[in-house]
Design a protein around this motif. Structure first.
Motif, PDB file in Angstrom:
ATOM      1  N   GLN A 183      43.298  50.688  37.671  1.00 12.39           N
ATOM      2  CA  GLN A 183      43.048  49.388  38.286  1.00 12.39           C
ATOM      3  C   GLN A 183      42.069  48.573  37.456  1.00 12.39           C
ATOM      4  OE1 GLN A 183      42.027  49.721  42.401  1.00 12.39           O
ATOM      5  NE2 GLN A 183      43.837  50.944  42.863  1.00 12.39           N
ATOM      6  N   LEU A 184      41.069  49.246  36.877  1.00 16.35           N
ATOM      7  CA  LEU A 184      40.138  48.543  35.994  1.00 16.35           C
ATOM      8  C   LEU A 184      40.879  47.965  34.792  1.00 16.35           C
ATOM      9  CD1 LEU A 184      37.010  50.883  36.014  1.00 16.35           C
ATOM     10  CD2 LEU A 184      37.243  48.634  37.076  1.00 16.35           C
ATOM     11  N   ALA A 185      41.827  48.730  34.250  1.00 18.13           N
ATOM     12  CA  ALA A 185      42.616  48.256  33.110  1.00 18.13           C
ATOM     13  C   ALA A 185      43.455  47.041  33.513  1.00 18.13           C
ATOM     14  CB  ALA A 185      43.512  49.372  32.586  1.00 18.13           C
ATOM     15  N   PHE A 186      44.032  47.072  34.699  1.00 19.57           N
ATOM     16  CA  PHE A 186      44.827  45.943  35.188  1.00 19.57           C
ATOM     17  C   PHE A 186      43.972  44.688  35.291  1.00 19.57           C
ATOM     18  CE2 PHE A 186      46.345  43.292  38.686  1.00 19.57           C
ATOM     19  CZ  PHE A 186      47.635  43.027  38.273  1.00 19.57           C
ATOM     20  N   VAL A 187      42.816  44.824  35.945  1.00 26.30           N
ATOM     21  CA  VAL A 187      41.919  43.680  36.122  1.00 26.30           C
ATOM     22  C   VAL A 187      41.419  43.196  34.762  1.00 26.30           C
ATOM     23  CG1 VAL A 187      39.697  42.948  37.083  1.00 26.30           C
ATOM     24  CG2 VAL A 187      41.266  44.310  38.465  1.00 26.30           C
ATOM     25  N   GLY A 188      41.092  44.139  33.879  1.00 20.55           N
ATOM     26  CA  GLY A 188      40.653  43.761  32.534  1.00 20.55           C
ATOM     27  C   GLY A 188      41.743  43.031  31.763  1.00 20.55           C
ATOM     28  N   GLY A 189      42.968  43.496  31.912  1.00 24.05           N
ATOM     29  CA  GLY A 189      44.095  42.833  31.252  1.00 24.05           C
ATOM     30  C   GLY A 189      44.286  41.413  31.738  1.00 24.05           C
ATOM     31  N   ILE A 190      44.169  41.223  33.039  1.00 25.89           N
ATOM     32  CA  ILE A 190      44.288  39.868  33.601  1.00 25.89           C
ATOM     33  C   ILE A 190      43.141  38.998  33.078  1.00 25.89           C
ATOM     34  CG2 ILE A 190      44.222  38.501  35.731  1.00 25.89           C
ATOM     35  CD1 ILE A 190      46.849  40.011  35.348  1.00 25.89           C
ATOM     36  N   ALA A 191      41.942  39.562  33.002  1.00 27.53           N
ATOM     37  CA  ALA A 191      40.787  38.804  32.496  1.00 27.53           C
ATOM     38  C   ALA A 191      41.003  38.394  31.041  1.00 27.53           C
ATOM     39  CB  ALA A 191      39.516  39.636  32.633  1.00 27.53           C
ATOM     40  N   VAL A 192      41.557  39.293  30.233  1.00 30.16           N
ATOM     41  CA  VAL A 192      41.830  38.969  28.828  1.00 30.16           C
ATOM     42  C   VAL A 192      42.873  37.864  28.732  1.00 30.16           C
ATOM     43  CG1 VAL A 192      42.844  39.876  26.689  1.00 30.16           C
ATOM     44  CG2 VAL A 192      41.109  41.194  27.901  1.00 30.16           C
ATOM     45  N   LEU A 193      43.928  37.971  29.535  1.00 23.59           N
ATOM     46  CA  LEU A 193      44.956  36.921  29.524  1.00 23.59           C
ATOM     47  C   LEU A 193      44.377  35.566  29.909  1.00 23.59           C
ATOM     48  CD1 LEU A 193      47.967  38.812  31.159  1.00 23.59           C
ATOM     49  CD2 LEU A 193      47.668  38.212  28.744  1.00 23.59           C
ATOM     50  N   ALA A 194      43.487  35.556  30.903  1.00 18.65           N
ATOM     51  CA  ALA A 194      42.864  34.296  31.317  1.00 18.65           C
ATOM     52  C   ALA A 194      41.903  33.794  30.239  1.00 18.65           C
ATOM     53  CB  ALA A 194      42.132  34.483  32.640  1.00 18.65           C
ATOM     54  N   ALA A 195      41.159  34.700  29.602  1.00 14.82           N
ATOM     55  CA  ALA A 195      40.208  34.295  28.557  1.00 14.82           C
ATOM     56  C   ALA A 195      40.931  33.715  27.344  1.00 14.82           C
ATOM     57  CB  ALA A 195      39.355  35.486  28.138  1.00 14.82           C
ATOM     58  N   LEU A 196      42.118  34.202  27.057  1.00 14.15           N
ATOM     59  CA  LEU A 196      42.895  33.704  25.928  1.00 14.15           C
ATOM     60  C   LEU A 196      43.773  32.503  26.302  1.00 14.15           C
ATOM     61  CD1 LEU A 196      43.991  37.111  24.342  1.00 14.15           C
ATOM     62  CD2 LEU A 196      42.180  35.565  23.555  1.00 14.15           C
ATOM     63  N   ASP A 197      43.625  32.026  27.521  1.00 13.78           N
ATOM     64  CA  ASP A 197      44.409  30.894  28.037  1.00 13.78           C
ATOM     65  C   ASP A 197      45.908  31.157  28.035  1.00 13.78           C
ATOM     66  OD1 ASP A 197      42.382  29.197  28.856  1.00 13.78           O
ATOM     67  OD2 ASP A 197      42.162  28.286  26.870  1.00 13.78           O
ATOM     68  N   ILE A 198      46.279  32.410  28.133  1.00 16.53           N
ATOM     69  CA  ILE A 198      47.702  32.749  28.267  1.00 16.53           C
ATOM     70  C   ILE A 198      48.141  32.462  29.703  1.00 16.53           C
ATOM     71  CG2 ILE A 198      49.375  34.643  28.195  1.00 16.53           C
ATOM     72  CD1 ILE A 198      47.677  35.768  25.843  1.00 16.53           C
ATOM     73  N   ILE A 199      47.224  32.730  30.629  1.00 16.50           N
ATOM     74  CA  ILE A 199      47.427  32.321  32.020  1.00 16.50           C
ATOM     75  C   ILE A 199      46.199  31.502  32.430  1.00 16.50           C
ATOM     76  CG2 ILE A 199      48.887  34.281  32.653  1.00 16.50           C
ATOM     77  CD1 ILE A 199      46.468  35.504  34.060  1.00 16.50           C
ATOM     78  N   ASP A 200      46.376  30.613  33.382  1.00 13.60           N
ATOM     79  CA  ASP A 200      45.240  29.836  33.892  1.00 13.60           C
ATOM     80  C   ASP A 200      44.333  30.746  34.707  1.00 13.60           C
ATOM     81  OD1 ASP A 200      46.143  27.449  32.779  1.00 13.60           O
ATOM     82  OD2 ASP A 200      47.390  27.003  34.542  1.00 13.60           O
ATOM     83  N   TRP A 201      43.021  30.506  34.642  1.00 14.78           N
ATOM     84  CA  TRP A 201      42.098  31.388  35.344  1.00 14.78           C
ATOM     85  C   TRP A 201      42.312  31.396  36.859  1.00 14.78           C
ATOM     86  CZ3 TRP A 201      38.710  29.768  38.985  1.00 14.78           C
ATOM     87  CH2 TRP A 201      38.338  28.433  39.004  1.00 14.78           C
ATOM     88  N   PRO A 202      42.705  30.269  37.497  1.00 15.74           N
ATOM     89  CA  PRO A 202      42.964  30.362  38.945  1.00 15.74           C
ATOM     90  C   PRO A 202      44.137  31.311  39.263  1.00 15.74           C
ATOM     91  CG  PRO A 202      42.691  28.065  38.313  1.00 15.74           C
ATOM     92  CD  PRO A 202      42.790  28.865  37.051  1.00 15.74           C
ATOM     93  N   VAL A 203      45.145  31.309  38.397  1.00 14.16           N
ATOM     94  CA  VAL A 203      46.280  32.224  38.598  1.00 14.16           C
ATOM     95  C   VAL A 203      45.807  33.669  38.455  1.00 14.16           C
ATOM     96  CG1 VAL A 203      48.523  32.947  37.688  1.00 14.16           C
ATOM     97  CG2 VAL A 203      47.956  30.516  37.834  1.00 14.16           C
ATOM     98  N   GLY A 204      45.014  33.934  37.441  1.00 13.20           N
ATOM     99  CA  GLY A 204      44.473  35.276  37.245  1.00 13.20           C
ATOM    100  C   GLY A 204      43.630  35.726  38.419  1.00 13.20           C
ATOM    101  N   LEU A 205      42.833  34.801  38.935  1.00 10.21           N
ATOM    102  CA  LEU A 205      41.993  35.112  40.086  1.00 10.21           C
ATOM    103  C   LEU A 205      42.832  35.466  41.311  1.00 10.21           C
ATOM    104  CD1 LEU A 205      39.033  35.225  40.993  1.00 10.21           C
ATOM    105  CD2 LEU A 205      39.250  32.833  41.654  1.00 10.21           C
ATOM    106  N   VAL A 206      43.900  34.720  41.533  1.00  9.61           N
ATOM    107  CA  VAL A 206      44.788  34.987  42.677  1.00  9.61           C
ATOM    108  C   VAL A 206      45.489  36.339  42.499  1.00  9.61           C
ATOM    109  CG1 VAL A 206      46.909  34.229  43.832  1.00  9.61           C
ATOM    110  CG2 VAL A 206      45.109  32.585  43.307  1.00  9.61           C
ATOM    111  N   VAL A 207      45.936  36.635  41.295  1.00 14.48           N
ATOM    112  CA  VAL A 207      46.611  37.914  41.032  1.00 14.48           C
ATOM    113  C   VAL A 207      45.654  39.073  41.283  1.00 14.48           C
ATOM    114  CG1 VAL A 207      47.646  39.346  39.227  1.00 14.48           C
ATOM    115  CG2 VAL A 207      48.314  36.963  39.449  1.00 14.48           C
ATOM    116  N   VAL A 208      44.435  38.967  40.768  1.00  7.80           N
ATOM    117  CA  VAL A 208      43.447  40.040  40.957  1.00  7.80           C
ATOM    118  C   VAL A 208      43.080  40.171  42.441  1.00  7.80           C
ATOM    119  CG1 VAL A 208      41.068  40.736  40.479  1.00  7.80           C
ATOM    120  CG2 VAL A 208      42.542  39.988  38.620  1.00  7.80           C
ATOM    121  N   ALA A 209      42.888  39.054  43.124  1.00  8.00           N
ATOM    122  CA  ALA A 209      42.563  39.101  44.548  1.00  8.00           C
ATOM    123  C   ALA A 209      43.683  39.770  45.345  1.00  8.00           C
ATOM    124  CB  ALA A 209      42.299  37.698  45.083  1.00  8.00           C
TER     125      ALA A 209
END
Length: 95
Positions: A46-72
């Motif tokens: 789960q940490l890897a999943f959340v970290g992966g989403i954070a990396v995608l958001a940091a690289l602007d591959i996904i928007d941070w609000p989308v990443g936040l919703v996915v993680v939530a």
């Protein structure tokens, strides 16, 4: 007390409760941090999943609000599953 027919109902309840607690413990990671104390973290997957989403958001591959919703959503689903395991243990205890 055990009867000739097998374990008593109270022993079954205790085993059910222990099984639920073990399942919940296996689904978390405890880390002792000096000064702060013990932190309970989700499992490495789960940490890897959340970290992966954070990396995608940091690289602007996904928007941070989308990443936040996915993680939530992921966190809520995990908590729900853990609650189901605990409730199952409680139901076994009461049966």
């Amino acid at each position: 007390m055990s009867s000739p027919n097998g374990p008593s109902t109270s022993q079954h309840r205790a085993h059910g409760r222990q099984a639920a607690e073990k399942a919940a413990e296996k689904n978390s990671l405890r880390v002792d941090v000096p000064v702060i104390g013990t932190l309970t973290l989700p499992p490495p997957q789960q940490l890897a999943f959340v970290g992966g989403i954070a990396v995608l958001a940091a690289l602007d591959i996904i928007d941070w609000p989308v990443g936040l919703v996915v993680v939530a959503g992921h966190v809520l689903a995990t908590r729900s599953r853990n609650k189901i395991v605990r409730d199952f243990g409680n139901a076994l205890e009461e049966a």
